[in-house]
Design an enzyme around this catalytic site. Structure first.
Site, PDB file in Angstrom:
ATOM      1  N   LYS A 109       0.300  10.956  -1.057  1.00  0.00           N
ATOM      2  CA  LYS A 109       1.085  10.350  -0.262  1.00  0.00           C
ATOM      3  C   LYS A 109       2.681  10.291  -0.744  1.00  0.00           C
ATOM      4  O   LYS A 109       3.502  10.591   0.378  1.00  0.00           O
ATOM      5  CB  LYS A 109       0.726   9.128   0.589  1.00  0.00           C
ATOM      6  CG  LYS A 109       0.411   8.090  -0.104  1.00  0.00           C
ATOM      7  CD  LYS A 109      -0.347   7.103   0.462  1.00  0.00           C
ATOM      8  CE  LYS A 109      -0.684   5.869  -0.607  1.00  0.00           C
ATOM      9  NZ  LYS A 109      -2.338   5.769  -0.557  1.00  0.00           N
TER      10      LYS A 109
ATOM     11  N   ASP B 269      -5.463  10.739   3.350  1.00  0.00           N
ATOM     12  CA  ASP B 269      -5.672   9.569   2.436  1.00  0.00           C
ATOM     13  C   ASP B 269      -5.909   8.409   3.375  1.00  0.00           C
ATOM     14  O   ASP B 269      -6.567   7.663   2.963  1.00  0.00           O
ATOM     15  CB  ASP B 269      -4.287   9.364   1.576  1.00  0.00           C
ATOM     16  CG  ASP B 269      -4.291   8.136   0.973  1.00  0.00           C
ATOM     17  OD1 ASP B 269      -5.434   7.892  -0.078  1.00  0.00           O
ATOM     18  OD2 ASP B 269      -3.635   7.319   1.255  1.00  0.00           O
TER      19      ASP B 269
ATOM     20  N   ARG C 290     -12.999   4.726   1.220  1.00  0.00           N
ATOM     21  CA  ARG C 290     -13.507   4.111  -0.229  1.00  0.00           C
ATOM     22  C   ARG C 290     -13.639   2.942  -0.336  1.00  0.00           C
ATOM     23  O   ARG C 290     -14.430   2.368  -0.948  1.00  0.00           O
ATOM     24  CB  ARG C 290     -12.393   4.705  -1.035  1.00  0.00           C
ATOM     25  CG  ARG C 290     -12.343   6.137  -1.263  1.00  0.00           C
ATOM     26  CD  ARG C 290     -10.769   6.548  -1.841  1.00  0.00           C
ATOM     27  NE  ARG C 290     -10.770   6.175  -3.291  1.00  0.00           N
ATOM     28  CZ  ARG C 290      -9.303   5.826  -3.691  1.00  0.00           C
ATOM     29  NH1 ARG C 290      -8.629   5.975  -2.867  1.00  0.00           N
ATOM     30  NH2 ARG C 290      -9.035   5.199  -4.673  1.00  0.00           N
TER      31      ARG C 290
ATOM     32  N   SER D 104      -4.883  10.042  -4.173  1.00  0.00           N
ATOM     33  CA  SER D 104      -4.517   9.033  -3.023  1.00  0.00           C
ATOM     34  C   SER D 104      -3.071   8.740  -3.179  1.00  0.00           C
ATOM     35  O   SER D 104      -2.041   8.863  -2.178  1.00  0.00           O
ATOM     36  CB  SER D 104      -5.318   7.743  -3.120  1.00  0.00           C
ATOM     37  OG  SER D 104      -4.640   6.699  -2.336  1.00  0.00           O
TER      38      SER D 104
ATOM     39  N   HIS E 261       5.397   2.324  -6.505  1.00  0.00           N
ATOM     40  CA  HIS E 261       3.976   2.294  -6.109  1.00  0.00           C
ATOM     41  C   HIS E 261       3.117   1.519  -7.087  1.00  0.00           C
ATOM     42  O   HIS E 261       3.244   2.215  -8.359  1.00  0.00           O
ATOM     43  CB  HIS E 261       3.343   3.645  -5.681  1.00  0.00           C
ATOM     44  CG  HIS E 261       2.271   3.543  -4.826  1.00  0.00           C
ATOM     45  ND1 HIS E 261       2.248   3.500  -3.378  1.00  0.00           N
ATOM     46  CD2 HIS E 261       0.889   3.373  -5.110  1.00  0.00           C
ATOM     47  CE1 HIS E 261       1.170   3.663  -2.799  1.00  0.00           C
ATOM     48  NE2 HIS E 261       0.215   3.482  -3.983  1.00  0.00           N
TER      49      HIS E 261
HETATM   50  N1  URA Z   1      -3.202   2.800  -4.228  1.00  0.00           N
HETATM   51  C1  URA Z   1      -3.296   3.675  -3.437  1.00  0.00           C
HETATM   52  O1  URA Z   1      -2.546   4.092  -2.613  1.00  0.00           O
HETATM   53  N2  URA Z   1      -4.340   4.332  -3.680  1.00  0.00           N
HETATM   54  C2  URA Z   1      -5.482   4.115  -4.617  1.00  0.00           C
HETATM   55  O2  URA Z   1      -6.475   4.813  -4.685  1.00  0.00           O
HETATM   56  C3  URA Z   1      -5.346   3.040  -5.285  1.00  0.00           C
HETATM   57  C4  URA Z   1      -4.312   2.193  -5.095  1.00  0.00           C
END
Ligand code: URA
Length: 433
Positions: free
Chosen positions: A187, A161, A168, A183, A82
């Protein structure tokens, strides 16, 4: 409990309790707390921050806001990657098929563009027919058959989220450490992976602008992940310049395909190789040297590209574009951007480049806006390159000619040309285990 009091408490810089954080997340997901109060809460967190206990409580509340997935019927080790978000960051499109072609499963849920950064799901949807909304059964079948499947976050997984991410994005509250941690890790912990590699970006195009801030973000996420029983590793990688040459959805898919063909830009290729190597290393495939050799081989023998083509087909996309990227629809209009003086490109404001791409139509200004998949920017010159006045430094693409002026202005304002060649920045700053 009243949302008003929670907003006021955070506005006044006080630490929230676990119960207050859960009250906000539960109420927001159920629709009992409206967007305007959630926006005020996010802005209060943006200004006043959260301590570690609050950040952990927010992360767990996001995880627990929906179902947690069970991937036990996927055979083998599952690894995810990620990124904290960047400009021109199409690494998932390259590393996921590489890793899958080497026998490690990638059951990936990705996001859409956020702020000035692009999102993997928007990029994949630039492929004609590609479906990112599959049933759980289809998702698991594709992962078992091909080793990889990339879908959008399901409605049931961390719904807090999903709602907060979109809010956001349009309330200028993205670049905030506790909100990023909760966030991403909210997840990731709701999914069922064994290993997670985090690509924490740093620099002018990242949500964390300094290496110190990015290292803090990385270590908090690694700690929270480990405490939840995951094998974790984070790499802090440079986002003080866009990654690769292309910014914008179909342009980035084309660059990812070129990279899997062995013809990608050097910086982007290197970051992909490092990420993929670390992913299979964490999954226990061998030493770092052995893993690096396997990753390089999967590109050289075409198996990673073939895996991407099979995944595109299985997800109802037109896999012909993977072997013939010229089939991607082209933007109606293009415009060259030229250097206004001679010298070196000494610095770019990468966030400004991301915004220029959004202004061309490659991203959203409101939650509901459609994307122009062929809009974006190809960089001809990058930081450190020498330019003569009048040289083309970038080419912009859009289907709406009226968008050029503001995009060019933003791009030029974000490009500094000076007399001295700048010092080269590393591509990877730190590895946090
Ligand atoms: N990626 C995400 O999933 N959330 C964030 O807040 C920033 C990058």
């Amino acid at each position: 409990m009243r949302m008003y009091d929670i907003i006021k408490k955070k506005r006044d810089g006080l630490a929230l309790t676990e119960q207050e954080i859960h009250f906000f997340i539960d109420g927001y997901v159920k629709g009992e707390i409206p967007d305007y109060q959630a926006s005020a809460f996010l802005m209060a967190v943006y200004y006043k921050g959260m301590n570690l206990d609050e950040t952990r409580a927010l992360t767990f509340a996001v995880r627990d806001s929906g179902v947690t997935l069970d991937f036990s019927n996927i055979d083998g080790i599952r690894v995810d990657k990620h990124s904290t978000g960047g400009v021109g960051d199409k690494t998932s499109l390259v590393v996921a098929p590489i890793v899958a072609s080497l026998g490690v499963k990638v059951a990936k849920m990705s996001g859409r563009g956020l702020g000035h950064t692009g999102g993997t799901i928007d990029k994949l949807e630039a492929i004609p027919g590609f479906q990112t909304d599959l049933s759980e059964e289809e998702f698991i079948k594709i992962v078992n058959d091909l080793g990889v499947c990339i879908v959008g976050q399901s409605h049931e997984l961390a719904p807090a989220d999903k709602k907060l991410y979109a809010l956001r994005d349009v309330t200028a509250t993205v670049d905030c450490l506790p909100l990023i941690v909760s966030s991403i890790m909210g997840k990731k912990l709701a999914a069922d992976d064994d290993c997670i590699v985090l690509d924490v970006k740093t620099g002018s195009g990242a949500f964390c602008k300094t290496v110190e801030e990015s290292a803090r973000l990385a270590s908090i996420m690694v700690d929270i992940g480990k405490s939840a029983g995951k094998k974790m590793l984070a790499l802090i990688t440079d986002m003080d310049r866009p990654l690769g040459a292309n910014i914008g959805n179909s342009l980035e898919v084309i660059e990812a395909i070129n990279t899997l063909n062995g013809n990608g830009p050097e910086d982007f290729t290197e970051v992909c190789l490092i990420l993929a190597t670390n992913m299979i290393y964490l999954a226990g495939k061998g030493t770092m040297e052995e893993c690096e050799a396997m990753v390089k081989r999967s590109i050289a023998d075409g198996s990673a590209l073939e895996t991407l083509a099979k995944m595109v087909k299985a997800q109802h996309g037109d896999e012909r574009v993977i072997y013939n990227p010229e089939l991607f629809e082209k933007a109606k209009y293009s415009r060259e951007v030229k250097a206004d003086r001679s010298g070196y490109i000494v610095r770019v404001d990468t966030e400004g480049y991301g915004i220029a791409s959004l202004l061309l139509g490659a991203g959203r200004n409101t939650k509901e806006e459609d994307i122009d998949y062929s809009a974006g920017i190809t960089l001809v010159k990058k930081t450190g390159d020498k330019v003569e006045k009048g040289d083309v430094i970038a080419v912009m693409y859009t289907n709406d000619e009226n968008r050029f002026q503001s995009a060019v202005d933003r791009f030029m304002k974000s490009t500094e040309i000076g007399a001295e060649k700048p010092e080269e920045r590393p591509l990877v700053f730190e590895r946090v285990e």
